[in-house]
Design a protein around this motif. Structure first.
Motif, PDB file in Angstrom:
ATOM      1  N   ASN A 114      60.625   6.110 106.539  1.00 60.22           N
ATOM      2  CA  ASN A 114      59.960   6.191 107.838  1.00 60.22           C
ATOM      3  C   ASN A 114      59.867   4.827 108.509  1.00 60.22           C
ATOM      4  O   ASN A 114      59.418   4.730 109.654  1.00 60.22           O
ATOM      5  CB  ASN A 114      58.550   6.765 107.672  1.00 60.22           C
ATOM      6  CG  ASN A 114      58.559   8.208 107.242  1.00 60.22           C
ATOM      7  OD1 ASN A 114      59.419   8.987 107.639  1.00 60.22           O
ATOM      8  ND2 ASN A 114      57.598   8.590 106.406  1.00 60.22           N
ATOM      9  N   LEU A 115      60.266   3.779 107.805  1.00 63.27           N
ATOM     10  CA  LEU A 115      60.195   2.415 108.324  1.00 63.27           C
ATOM     11  C   LEU A 115      61.577   1.946 108.769  1.00 63.27           C
ATOM     12  O   LEU A 115      62.590   2.436 108.279  1.00 63.27           O
ATOM     13  CB  LEU A 115      59.656   1.476 107.243  1.00 63.27           C
ATOM     14  CG  LEU A 115      58.259   1.784 106.701  1.00 63.27           C
ATOM     15  CD1 LEU A 115      57.955   0.893 105.507  1.00 63.27           C
ATOM     16  CD2 LEU A 115      57.205   1.613 107.790  1.00 63.27           C
ATOM     17  N   PRO A 116      61.639   0.965 109.685  1.00 65.20           N
ATOM     18  CA  PRO A 116      62.934   0.446 110.130  1.00 65.20           C
ATOM     19  C   PRO A 116      63.530  -0.544 109.138  1.00 65.20           C
ATOM     20  O   PRO A 116      62.811  -1.264 108.438  1.00 65.20           O
ATOM     21  CB  PRO A 116      62.595  -0.248 111.454  1.00 65.20           C
ATOM     22  CG  PRO A 116      61.166  -0.658 111.303  1.00 65.20           C
ATOM     23  CD  PRO A 116      60.509   0.396 110.461  1.00 65.20           C
ATOM     24  N   ILE A 117      64.856  -0.583 109.106  1.00 63.18           N
ATOM     25  CA  ILE A 117      65.585  -1.497 108.218  1.00 63.18           C
ATOM     26  C   ILE A 117      65.605  -2.909 108.797  1.00 63.18           C
ATOM     27  O   ILE A 117      65.603  -3.109 110.003  1.00 63.18           O
ATOM     28  CB  ILE A 117      67.028  -0.986 108.019  1.00 63.18           C
ATOM     29  CG1 ILE A 117      67.029   0.252 107.107  1.00 63.18           C
ATOM     30  CG2 ILE A 117      67.937  -2.054 107.419  1.00 63.18           C
ATOM     31  CD1 ILE A 117      68.387   0.855 106.936  1.00 63.18           C
ATOM     32  N   GLY A 118      65.641  -3.900 107.903  1.00 60.41           N
ATOM     33  CA  GLY A 118      65.823  -5.292 108.313  1.00 60.41           C
ATOM     34  C   GLY A 118      64.632  -5.901 108.988  1.00 60.41           C
ATOM     35  O   GLY A 118      64.769  -6.891 109.710  1.00 60.41           O
ATOM     36  N   SER A 119      63.455  -5.344 108.758  1.00 59.82           N
ATOM     37  CA  SER A 119      62.270  -5.798 109.484  1.00 59.82           C
ATOM     38  C   SER A 119      61.168  -6.317 108.574  1.00 59.82           C
ATOM     39  O   SER A 119      60.008  -6.371 108.953  1.00 59.82           O
ATOM     40  CB  SER A 119      61.734  -4.650 110.348  1.00 59.82           C
ATOM     41  OG  SER A 119      62.727  -4.218 111.261  1.00 59.82           O
ATOM     42  N   GLY A 120      61.537  -6.699 107.354  1.00 61.35           N
ATOM     43  CA  GLY A 120      60.554  -7.301 106.463  1.00 61.35           C
ATOM     44  C   GLY A 120      59.787  -6.317 105.611  1.00 61.35           C
ATOM     45  O   GLY A 120      58.700  -6.644 105.120  1.00 61.35           O
ATOM     46  N   PHE A 121      60.341  -5.116 105.375  1.00 57.69           N
ATOM     47  CA  PHE A 121      59.656  -4.100 104.578  1.00 57.69           C
ATOM     48  C   PHE A 121      60.256  -3.933 103.179  1.00 57.69           C
ATOM     49  O   PHE A 121      59.879  -3.023 102.449  1.00 57.69           O
ATOM     50  CB  PHE A 121      59.682  -2.750 105.297  1.00 57.69           C
ATOM     51  CG  PHE A 121      58.930  -2.741 106.596  1.00 57.69           C
ATOM     52  CD1 PHE A 121      57.568  -2.982 106.629  1.00 57.69           C
ATOM     53  CD2 PHE A 121      59.584  -2.474 107.789  1.00 57.69           C
ATOM     54  CE1 PHE A 121      56.865  -2.957 107.827  1.00 57.69           C
ATOM     55  CE2 PHE A 121      58.895  -2.448 108.992  1.00 57.69           C
ATOM     56  CZ  PHE A 121      57.519  -2.702 109.019  1.00 57.69           C
ATOM     57  N   GLY A 122      61.205  -4.764 102.807  1.00 58.56           N
ATOM     58  CA  GLY A 122      61.803  -4.674 101.482  1.00 58.56           C
ATOM     59  C   GLY A 122      62.567  -3.392 101.238  1.00 58.56           C
ATOM     60  O   GLY A 122      62.677  -2.938 100.093  1.00 58.56           O
ATOM     61  N   LEU A 123      63.134  -2.797 102.290  1.00 61.20           N
ATOM     62  CA  LEU A 123      63.784  -1.495 102.135  1.00 61.20           C
ATOM     63  C   LEU A 123      65.127  -1.569 101.423  1.00 61.20           C
ATOM     64  O   LEU A 123      65.553  -0.599 100.784  1.00 61.20           O
ATOM     65  CB  LEU A 123      63.957  -0.824 103.502  1.00 61.20           C
ATOM     66  CG  LEU A 123      62.683  -0.500 104.272  1.00 61.20           C
ATOM     67  CD1 LEU A 123      63.015   0.330 105.494  1.00 61.20           C
ATOM     68  CD2 LEU A 123      61.677   0.219 103.390  1.00 61.20           C
ATOM     69  N   SER A 124      65.819  -2.693 101.526  1.00 56.44           N
ATOM     70  CA  SER A 124      67.082  -2.832 100.801  1.00 56.44           C
ATOM     71  C   SER A 124      66.833  -2.735  99.301  1.00 56.44           C
ATOM     72  O   SER A 124      67.522  -2.000  98.587  1.00 56.44           O
ATOM     73  CB  SER A 124      67.739  -4.174 101.145  1.00 56.44           C
ATOM     74  OG  SER A 124      68.890  -4.385 100.357  1.00 56.44           O
ATOM     75  N   ALA A 125      65.839  -3.468  98.814  1.00 54.70           N
ATOM     76  CA  ALA A 125      65.488  -3.405  97.393  1.00 54.70           C
ATOM     77  C   ALA A 125      64.992  -2.016  97.024  1.00 54.70           C
ATOM     78  O   ALA A 125      65.344  -1.475  95.962  1.00 54.70           O
ATOM     79  CB  ALA A 125      64.423  -4.450  97.074  1.00 54.70           C
ATOM     80  N   ALA A 126      64.176  -1.421  97.888  1.00 54.96           N
ATOM     81  CA  ALA A 126      63.651  -0.076  97.607  1.00 54.96           C
ATOM     82  C   ALA A 126      64.764   0.950  97.529  1.00 54.96           C
ATOM     83  O   ALA A 126      64.755   1.839  96.661  1.00 54.96           O
ATOM     84  CB  ALA A 126      62.637   0.318  98.683  1.00 54.96           C
ATOM     85  N   SER A 127      65.754   0.846  98.420  1.00 57.53           N
ATOM     86  CA  SER A 127      66.895   1.771  98.391  1.00 57.53           C
ATOM     87  C   SER A 127      67.670   1.639  97.088  1.00 57.53           C
ATOM     88  O   SER A 127      68.080   2.638  96.483  1.00 57.53           O
ATOM     89  CB  SER A 127      67.822   1.504  99.574  1.00 57.53           C
ATOM     90  OG  SER A 127      67.199   1.827 100.800  1.00 57.53           O
ATOM     91  N   LEU A 128      67.879   0.398  96.661  1.00 57.10           N
ATOM     92  CA  LEU A 128      68.599   0.177  95.411  1.00 57.10           C
ATOM     93  C   LEU A 128      67.822   0.717  94.216  1.00 57.10           C
ATOM     94  O   LEU A 128      68.377   1.410  93.359  1.00 57.10           O
ATOM     95  CB  LEU A 128      68.877  -1.321  95.226  1.00 57.10           C
ATOM     96  CG  LEU A 128      70.053  -1.886  96.027  1.00 57.10           C
ATOM     97  CD1 LEU A 128      69.985  -3.393  96.085  1.00 57.10           C
ATOM     98  CD2 LEU A 128      71.377  -1.429  95.416  1.00 57.10           C
ATOM     99  N   LEU A 129      66.535   0.393  94.148  1.00 53.83           N
ATOM    100  CA  LEU A 129      65.716   0.863  93.033  1.00 53.83           C
ATOM    101  C   LEU A 129      65.683   2.392  92.974  1.00 53.83           C
ATOM    102  O   LEU A 129      65.853   2.989  91.903  1.00 53.83           O
ATOM    103  CB  LEU A 129      64.298   0.322  93.148  1.00 53.83           C
ATOM    104  CG  LEU A 129      64.024  -1.053  92.560  1.00 53.83           C
ATOM    105  CD1 LEU A 129      62.594  -1.475  92.862  1.00 53.83           C
ATOM    106  CD2 LEU A 129      64.270  -1.068  91.057  1.00 53.83           C
ATOM    107  N   ALA A 130      65.457   3.023  94.122  1.00 55.08           N
ATOM    108  CA  ALA A 130      65.378   4.486  94.149  1.00 55.08           C
ATOM    109  C   ALA A 130      66.719   5.119  93.806  1.00 55.08           C
ATOM    110  O   ALA A 130      66.788   6.096  93.048  1.00 55.08           O
ATOM    111  CB  ALA A 130      64.893   4.954  95.520  1.00 55.08           C
TER     112      ALA A 130
END
Length: 281
Positions: free
Chosen positions: A86-102
């Motif tokens: 639900n959050l935008p990519i590349g905006s300081g939310f750690g989503l790249s790491a979260a995507s990899l972990l998940a």
């Protein structure tokens, strides 16, 4: 044998950090402090004859992801992956790491790879570092809380403070390239000298240290300066998301104040790290 598996990883806002470069990607990373967010990424991994990746973030759909594709190659599997947040990519939310972990967590369960938690985390961390997407998000997202990391790599977390229960309001106005910042000698010199060198005692202390770091590092943009000044005037504790053109703030008045500048995302501190949420036979 399941046909698909879903896994979740929380996001992470870094408040302050310092890069630590070591001989290997597994050892390279950062120290610092941040908030693990209840909002994050759900990755659905389904058996497939060829690998495809769909990323949905804040309602925006894109296709392909070199880090996720590399993760599957290293696991020697093919799958259809959908990573959704639900959050935008590349905006300081750690989503790249979260995507990899998940994704790696789900793939491990789907293909019965019998990976340990450390093996999953290390693979995610190494790919993060190689692709220049982050330095400490993976370690933080292995659990919840207000996190302090005092050495780089997947075992760098020394404390997880779970005391803060209030809302966290965030506004994101766009990305700041992590790769550009951590790849710039001039930027990193300012960042390194701004690092406060201590762990926060609580949320108020974290925001204070984060704000001091943001000011000293030179990363505050003009639009972020305007938002932070408004927060200061209203006595709302706030600082800048690292790394993204955004602001996070706490308190009951934070969401209304930030809404004057754009869309507000409201979340809380996560209680747990990455894990399986659904297995489909």
């Amino acid at each position: 044998m399941p046909s698909s598996v879903k896994a979740f990883s929380p996001g992470h806002i870094s408040g302050y950090f310092s890069r630590i470069t070591k001989p290997t990607t597994g050892e390279t990373g950062s120290i610092g402090a941040g908030i693990v967010l209840k909002e994050g990424v759900i990755a659905s991994v389904t058996r497939s004859a060829e690998t495809t990746v769909t990323v949905i973030a804040d309602g925006v759909r894109t296709f392909g992801s070199p880090p996720l594709e590399e993760a599957l190659r290293r696991l020697s599997v093919t799958a259809a992956v959908q990573s959704e947040s639900n959050l935008p990519i590349g905006s300081g939310f750690g989503l790249s790491a979260a995507s990899l972990l998940a994704t790696i967590t789900a793939a491990d369960a789907l293909f019965s790879l019998s990976m340990s938690g450390d093996e999953i985390a290390l693979l995610a961390h190494e790919i993060e570092v190689l692709h220049g997407n982050g330095l400490g998000d993976v370690a933080a997202e292995l659990g919840g809380g207000l996190v302090c990391r005092t050495f780089p790599g997947i075992r760098g977390v020394i404390s997880r403070n779970m005391d803060f229960q209030g809302p966290i309001s965030i506004i994101s106005l766009g990305p700041i390239s992590t790769r550009d910042v951590i790849g710039s000698a001039e930027s990193m010199e300012r960042v390194q000298s701004a690092y406060p060198g201590c762990c926060p005692s609580d949320m108020d202390d974290f925001i204070r240290l984060s704000r001091r770091f943001a000011e000293s590092s030179g990363l505050i943009t003009p639009v972020i300066r305007k938002i932070l000044s408004a927060c200061d005037e209203a006595m709302v504790p706030a600082s800048m998301t690292m790394l993204g053109e955004g602001v996070f703030a706490t308190g009951d008045r934070a969401a209304a104040l930030l809404s004057r500048f754009g869309r507000v995302y409201t979340t809380t501190i996560a209680g747990d790290g990455a894990g399986i949420v659904e297995v489909t036979p």
